[in-house]
Design an enzyme around this catalytic site. Structure first.
Site, short mmCIF file in Angstrom:
data_model
loop_
_atom_site.label_atom_id
_atom_site.label_comp_id
_atom_site.label_asym_id
_atom_site.label_seq_id
_atom_site.Cartn_x
_atom_site.Cartn_y
_atom_site.Cartn_z
N ASP A 112 -7.93 0.46 2.23
CA ASP A 112 -8.55 0.40 1.71
C ASP A 112 -10.63 0.88 2.92
OD1 ASP A 112 -8.14 0.25 -0.71
OD2 ASP A 112 -8.44 -2.15 -0.27
N ASP A 138 -8.69 4.66 -5.57
CA ASP A 138 -9.37 3.77 -6.75
C ASP A 138 -10.41 4.46 -7.85
OD1 ASP A 138 -8.12 1.81 -5.57
OD2 ASP A 138 -9.06 1.01 -4.15
#
Length: 171
Positions: A112, A138
């Protein structure tokens, strides 16, 4: 075929961006993009969204295989039905799910890096909130879900309009 290309493009962009983060930044390193509002922060997540169920790698790998299979089946079905918006949404979902699946299956964690911090006044109170760090996969998943909601609303309005017209014709 176009919708599978969309999924592939999402997958490639996601994996390329994660490769850059892993190879060009140290873990937890942060680089400001827009002041304190938006930064690139190298982070790893062994859980799902917001780090829930951390460390459950094989659970997520197993569930994702089922989800990817279902997405492909449903995508083919919606393409055959001649739909446009829903397969686009499913293409985003498929690409995003595949991107995070690759990370979990190969490395046991998801890379991330997109971090947003919100600072403002709300009814006289200072708000300082940092949203959970996320990635392009995401983002594609969220976009896909949003498009599914939009498609559902559009279809609902069409059905409502058709029901109303059929009721008027029967009168």
């Amino acid at each position: 075929m176009l919708y599978f290309i969309l999924a592939f493009v999402v997958l490639v962009l996601d994996q390329a961006s994660k490769w850059i983060i892993v190879n060009k930044m140290d873990l937890y390193e942060t680089r400001s993009v827009i002041g304190e509002f938006f930064s690139i922060t190298s982070h790893r997540n062994t859980g799902a969204a917001f780090s829930i169920l951390e460390g459950q790698r094989w659970f997520f790998v197993s569930i994702t295989v089922i989800i990817l299979t279902g997405l492909i089946w449903y995508l083919l079905r919606t393409i055959r039905a001649g739909k446009k918006l829903l397969p686009t949404a499913l293409g985003f979902l498929l690409g995003g799910a595949a991107g995070n699946f690759i990370d979990r299956a190969l490395f046991g964690e998801v890379v991330d890096f997109l971090q947003f911090r919100f600072q403002f006044e709300w009814f006289g109170k200072h708000v300082d909130y940092t949203f959970a760090i996320f990635n392009l996969a995401d983002s594609a998943i969220v976009l896909g879900v949003g498009l599914i909601f939009l498609d559902t609303l559009i279809e609902w309005r069409k059905e409502k309009r058709a029901t109303r017209q059929n009721g008027e014709q029967a009168s």
